[in-house]
Design an enzyme around this catalytic site. Sequence first.
Site: not given
Ligand code: PLP
Length: 377
Positions: A69, A147, A175, A195, A197, A233, A321
């Site tokens: 992402g 997120n 998300q 993304s 994962h 690649t 923090c």
């Molecule tokens: N954008 C949003 C809204 C996300 O929550 C995240 C990951 O936490 C990302 C972008 C980044 O994606 P990636 O971890 O695949 O680089």
Amino acid sequence: MIYFDHNATTPIIPEVKEVMLEAMDKYWGNPSSAHMAGQKAFAELEKARERFAGLLNVNASEIVFTSGGTEADNIAIIGTMDELTDSSIVISAIEHPAVKVATLALEERGVVCRVVPMQENGQIKLDELSDAIDESTGLITVMLANNEIGTIQPVKEIGEIAAKKGVLFHSDAVQAFGKVPLNIKENQFSLLSFSSHKLYGPKGCGALYVKTGTSISARSFGGSQERKIRTGTQNIPAILGFVKAAEIAYAEMEEEKKQLVGLTEFLYQEMINNIDDIVRNGDPGCRLPGTLNVSFPGTTSEIVVPALYREEICVSGGAACASGATEPSTIIMAIGRRKIEGISAIRFSLGRSSTKEEVVKVVSVLKEVVERIRNVN
Ligand code: PLP
């Protein structure tokens, strides 16, 4: 362990792992090689691109596979702004760092960046968005769903504003993808980031949708992979795993949405019934199904979250923090909450494996932790 942090990442599901292992055995050739081993891998890669594009109802030529992402966001923003000389950019106040920091990099080069404020429910102020766009604006970027709080943006209206003003519209769909329906054709998106994962696929893999006709320059230089927009690649096992994960997410979307909306509402009710003085953040009616963000004034997430870890409960907080003091979550502050809510907000993001029993356990531990901290303060 109880894992309520699915917005951070998700585990790879067995069906995806199987596809990836098979790809490692069968499609290990370099997809850019002209010989049989390479062409076998290339054919699978292009089939995966077709399947992914099919889910989104777009053309395969509009899909660029990326390393995730962050890279998709970076290419979308810097790649288009490079082409739009002397243009300014407009973003929402709650963008992910992958967008926000990319625009900061542009600002360092002299690009004007305007930030549009949010309403209390976490949605962008549409009038202010419209006012922020002027003749110099080349691109607006507003995420599909946040997120931290899970609020879904009114992308139809945003797309209409973008079309009326003649500017490109990028949305970070990292998300939202696979969790809520996404209609690209009806919503005037120019670019969308994805993304793998976040939807039970492997890490280090993602995609960028680039609408045909959108000018975009390369962010990396080398070979001619991914239309030269993202050279290097391709990681075939990861891409095949990602596409499989996306297909499963699409097939299960409605069922999963019902389950997760029910479970997060149950979680919130349990909190209300057991813990005094809590504040829900985000829009309960227009949100990611598995996301619940709640502030516990009188505590800080920096103390509550590790206390939950000690009980093997994984959640996350937005406060950080800085210089020895707790800084509130920028997202919670951007929706107009008070600092005591910004420093005490916790994100609970549930997923496919989450259960009612886990919810009950989390609330009982949380009650004890919150009360203990409040009594000390
Ligand atoms: N954008 C949003 C809204 C996300 O929550 C995240 C990951 O936490 C990302 C972008 C980044 O994606 P990636 O971890 O695949 O680089």
